[in-house]
Scaffold this motif. Structure first.
Motif, PDB file in Angstrom:
ATOM      1  N   ARG A 164      39.759  44.842  48.194  1.00  0.00           N
ATOM      2  CA  ARG A 164      40.729  45.510  47.326  1.00  0.00           C
ATOM      3  C   ARG A 164      41.905  46.056  48.117  1.00  0.00           C
ATOM      4  O   ARG A 164      43.058  45.949  47.708  1.00  0.00           O
ATOM      5  N   ARG A 165      41.597  46.595  49.297  1.00  0.00           N
ATOM      6  CA  ARG A 165      42.646  47.143  50.153  1.00  0.00           C
ATOM      7  C   ARG A 165      43.614  46.030  50.571  1.00  0.00           C
ATOM      8  O   ARG A 165      44.833  46.187  50.504  1.00  0.00           O
ATOM      9  N   LEU A 166      43.072  44.900  50.952  1.00  0.00           N
ATOM     10  CA  LEU A 166      43.915  43.785  51.385  1.00  0.00           C
ATOM     11  C   LEU A 166      44.799  43.305  50.233  1.00  0.00           C
ATOM     12  O   LEU A 166      46.000  43.078  50.404  1.00  0.00           O
ATOM     13  N   VAL A 167      44.202  43.178  49.050  1.00  0.00           N
ATOM     14  CA  VAL A 167      44.967  42.753  47.879  1.00  0.00           C
ATOM     15  C   VAL A 167      46.106  43.741  47.623  1.00  0.00           C
ATOM     16  O   VAL A 167      47.264  43.351  47.409  1.00  0.00           O
ATOM     17  N   MET A 168      45.784  45.004  47.702  1.00  0.00           N
ATOM     18  CA  MET A 168      46.787  46.046  47.453  1.00  0.00           C
ATOM     19  C   MET A 168      47.899  45.987  48.497  1.00  0.00           C
ATOM     20  O   MET A 168      49.077  46.113  48.170  1.00  0.00           O
ATOM     21  N   GLU A 169      47.533  45.767  49.747  1.00  0.00           N
ATOM     22  CA  GLU A 169      48.541  45.677  50.816  1.00  0.00           C
ATOM     23  C   GLU A 169      49.504  44.523  50.548  1.00  0.00           C
ATOM     24  O   GLU A 169      50.718  44.659  50.737  1.00  0.00           O
ATOM     25  N   LEU A 170      48.952  43.409  50.104  1.00  0.00           N
ATOM     26  CA  LEU A 170      49.802  42.244  49.837  1.00  0.00           C
ATOM     27  C   LEU A 170      50.693  42.482  48.628  1.00  0.00           C
ATOM     28  O   LEU A 170      51.873  42.129  48.628  1.00  0.00           O
ATOM     29  N   LEU A 171      50.135  43.087  47.586  1.00  0.00           N
ATOM     30  CA  LEU A 171      50.945  43.383  46.394  1.00  0.00           C
ATOM     31  C   LEU A 171      52.088  44.331  46.757  1.00  0.00           C
ATOM     32  O   LEU A 171      53.224  44.157  46.330  1.00  0.00           O
ATOM     33  N   LEU A 172      51.762  45.304  47.583  1.00  0.00           N
ATOM     34  CA  LEU A 172      52.756  46.296  47.978  1.00  0.00           C
ATOM     35  C   LEU A 172      53.864  45.667  48.829  1.00  0.00           C
ATOM     36  O   LEU A 172      55.031  46.035  48.716  1.00  0.00           O
TER      37      LEU A 172
ATOM     38  N   CYS B 150      45.650  39.411  39.367  1.00  0.00           N
ATOM     39  CA  CYS B 150      45.977  40.469  40.332  1.00  0.00           C
ATOM     40  C   CYS B 150      44.892  40.695  41.373  1.00  0.00           C
ATOM     41  O   CYS B 150      45.166  41.220  42.441  1.00  0.00           O
ATOM     42  N   ARG B 151      43.677  40.326  41.078  1.00  0.00           N
ATOM     43  CA  ARG B 151      42.532  40.444  41.985  1.00  0.00           C
ATOM     44  C   ARG B 151      42.196  41.881  42.379  1.00  0.00           C
ATOM     45  O   ARG B 151      41.491  42.103  43.360  1.00  0.00           O
ATOM     46  N   LEU B 152      42.706  42.868  41.669  1.00  0.00           N
ATOM     47  CA  LEU B 152      42.387  44.249  42.053  1.00  0.00           C
ATOM     48  C   LEU B 152      41.022  44.680  41.539  1.00  0.00           C
ATOM     49  O   LEU B 152      40.423  45.606  42.054  1.00  0.00           O
ATOM     50  N   CYS B 153      40.548  44.017  40.500  1.00  0.00           N
ATOM     51  CA  CYS B 153      39.346  44.470  39.815  1.00  0.00           C
ATOM     52  C   CYS B 153      38.070  43.956  40.458  1.00  0.00           C
ATOM     53  O   CYS B 153      37.015  43.988  39.844  1.00  0.00           O
ATOM     54  N   VAL B 154      38.158  43.479  41.689  1.00  0.00           N
ATOM     55  CA  VAL B 154      36.980  42.883  42.337  1.00  0.00           C
ATOM     56  C   VAL B 154      35.799  43.849  42.437  1.00  0.00           C
ATOM     57  O   VAL B 154      35.977  45.056  42.619  1.00  0.00           O
ATOM     58  N   VAL B 155      34.595  43.284  42.298  1.00  0.00           N
ATOM     59  CA  VAL B 155      33.352  44.026  42.515  1.00  0.00           C
ATOM     60  C   VAL B 155      32.396  43.072  43.241  1.00  0.00           C
ATOM     61  O   VAL B 155      32.642  41.871  43.300  1.00  0.00           O
ATOM     62  N   GLU B 156      31.338  43.642  43.775  1.00  0.00           N
ATOM     63  CA  GLU B 156      30.343  42.800  44.430  1.00  0.00           C
ATOM     64  C   GLU B 156      29.133  42.677  43.513  1.00  0.00           C
ATOM     65  O   GLU B 156      28.651  43.669  42.983  1.00  0.00           O
ATOM     66  N   ILE B 157      28.667  41.444  43.309  1.00  0.00           N
ATOM     67  CA  ILE B 157      27.487  41.280  42.463  1.00  0.00           C
ATOM     68  C   ILE B 157      26.344  40.716  43.298  1.00  0.00           C
ATOM     69  O   ILE B 157      26.560  39.985  44.265  1.00  0.00           O
TER      70      ILE B 157
END
Ligand code: SF4
Ligand code: FES
Ligand code: FES
Lengths: 237, 161
Positions: free
Chosen positions: A85-93, A45-52
């Motif tokens: 995360r916003r982009l991923v969410m937009e695509l999922l939506l 789903c790629r929603l859980c992304v974080v920056e390391i």
């Protein structure tokens, strides 16, 4: 133990713990769809992304699949993370506009449907995370369902969209599906799922319908426990 | 016509040849397609049980690769290359010509089961574009005029296998 810094906080966790669990353990929330305790991780789903940050380099990773490392600096709310995360969410939506789960989640993330991503009307609520297929294979062990075709035509289902003899009507797929795509109707002595109707069994003690006959037969065959001993529901045990 | 039992029999032979290991699945599917010109449902079911792989996994592989067909195909498979190089050299008009001449769209088969039409993305012969692959024969620099000739020839003398 490994020590890392998440959003400026010092955190220690056991070796091998995924960032997602480490971060949540520290009381910081991360949105997820596909990570489920019953199935192996897919990173779908790629929603859980974080920056390391390691040394001077930073990168975006999926926290559900990245094991905690000593000295790692993690940012869960950086501009970059929020953008991804916003982009991923937009695509999922755009894929599943009618999913209540996604609607709610996008509200929480302040994401609105975007005109530039044409909304699909034929995908139902499925985000193709494969959790249902995994649980059916890894936990139930019958592999009745799969993800078929490819690209934008990919769909979840039974082979040829036909009634599957492998399916035992257990409903594990419904349980793990993050978006409520899979339909299951249980009324009285019948359960409908994946186009098949299953006969339900009554509990020998309380008389309530509690599981499909096929499921009990399958468990009995697999475990060697006689069918009779399985004929009692969870509440009456 | 193939009966159910000899589809199963032939499929079992193919599995025997490649071994039951999951990793031979694609090779098995390729041979099944070679034998029947498409992947019959019965063959997929037989292959799944002979290889001890869930039917759903076999069907996943069969639907994933565009090289596999789940529908019976014609005697001759016409593949029009619509890759980039062929596209700029007029593959679209060529496709249109084939569609009108054969009276079918890509993915379909003529009523007399003689031709199936498919599109592919680059067959690795870009310098010859636009390319049309019929069974195993590459036709390069295909023009509108050539289309009629090619089809007429196949109708009269058959095609290279
Ligand atoms: S039906 Fe649900 S669990 Fe299965 S792939 Fe789609 S979203 Fe994931
Ligand atoms: S929860 Fe990590 S990718 Fe879905
Ligand atoms: S694009 Fe047609 S052969 Fe390469």
């Amino acid at each position: 133990m490994v020590n890392l810094i998440v959003d400026g906080k010092n955190i220690s966790t056991t070796e091998g713990t995924m960032l997602l669990e480490a971060i949540r353990g520290a009381g910081i929330s991360i949105p997820t769809l596909c990570a489920h305790e019953a199935v192996s991780r897919s990173g779908a789903c790629r929603l859980c992304v974080v920056e390391i940050k390691k040394g001077n380099r930073t990168r975006i990773v999926t926290s559900c699949l990245y094991a905690a490392e000593e000295g790692l600096i993690v940012d869960t709310k950086s501009e970059r993370v929020l953008n991804v995360r916003r982009l991923v969410m937009e695509l999922l939506l755009a894929r599943c506009p009618e999913s209540e789960v996604l609607q709610k989640l996008s509200k929480e993330l302040c994401v609105e449907p975007q005109a530039r991503f044409i909304a699909d009307s034929d995908k139902g609520k499925c985000v193709l995370c494969r959790s249902c297929v995994r649980v059916c294979e890894e936990v139930v062990g019958v592999s009745a369902i799969g993800l078929f075709s490819r690209g934008s035509h990919k769909t979840v289902g039974t082979p040829y969209n036909e009634k599957s003899d492998a399916c035992i009507g257990c409903g594990a797929c419904v349980y793990v599906c993050p978006t409520g795509h899979i339909e299951m109707f249980t009324t009285g002595d019948k359960r409908k799922i994946w186009g098949r109707t299953f006969k339900m069994k009554t509990c020998d003690t309380c008389g309530r319908y509690f599981a499909p006959v096929d499921q009990l037969k399958y468990i009995s065959k697999k475990t060697g426990v006689p069918l009779k001993e399985l004929a009692i529901c969870m509440d009456c045990r | 016509m193939k009966t159910t039992s000899n589809i199963a029999g032939k499929t079992k032979e193919i599995v025997k040849k490649h071994g039951k290991d999951k990793s031979s699945m694609i090779a098995v599917l390729q041979d099944i397609q070679e034998a029947f010109n498409y992947l019959p449902k019965q063959a997929l079911k037989t292959a799944a049980s002979a290889m001890n792989v869930p039917f759903s996994r076999v069907y996943e592989a069969a639907t994933f690769y565009t090289a596999f067909s789940l529908k019976p195909r014609g005697e001759n498979i016409v593949k029009i290359c619509v890759g980039t190089a062929c596209h700029v050299r007029g593959a679209a008009t060529l496709q249109d010509k084939f569609e009108r001449t054969l009276g079918i769209k890509p993915g379909e088969t003529t009523k007399d089961k003689k031709f199936s039409l498919e599109t592919v993305n680059c067959v690795g012969a870009c310098a010859l574009g636009p390319v049309v692959l019929i069974n195993t024969e590459y036709h390069g620099q295909v023009t509108m005029k050539k289309v009629d000739k090619i089809i007429e020839k196949i109708n009269n003398e058959g095609a290279q296998r």
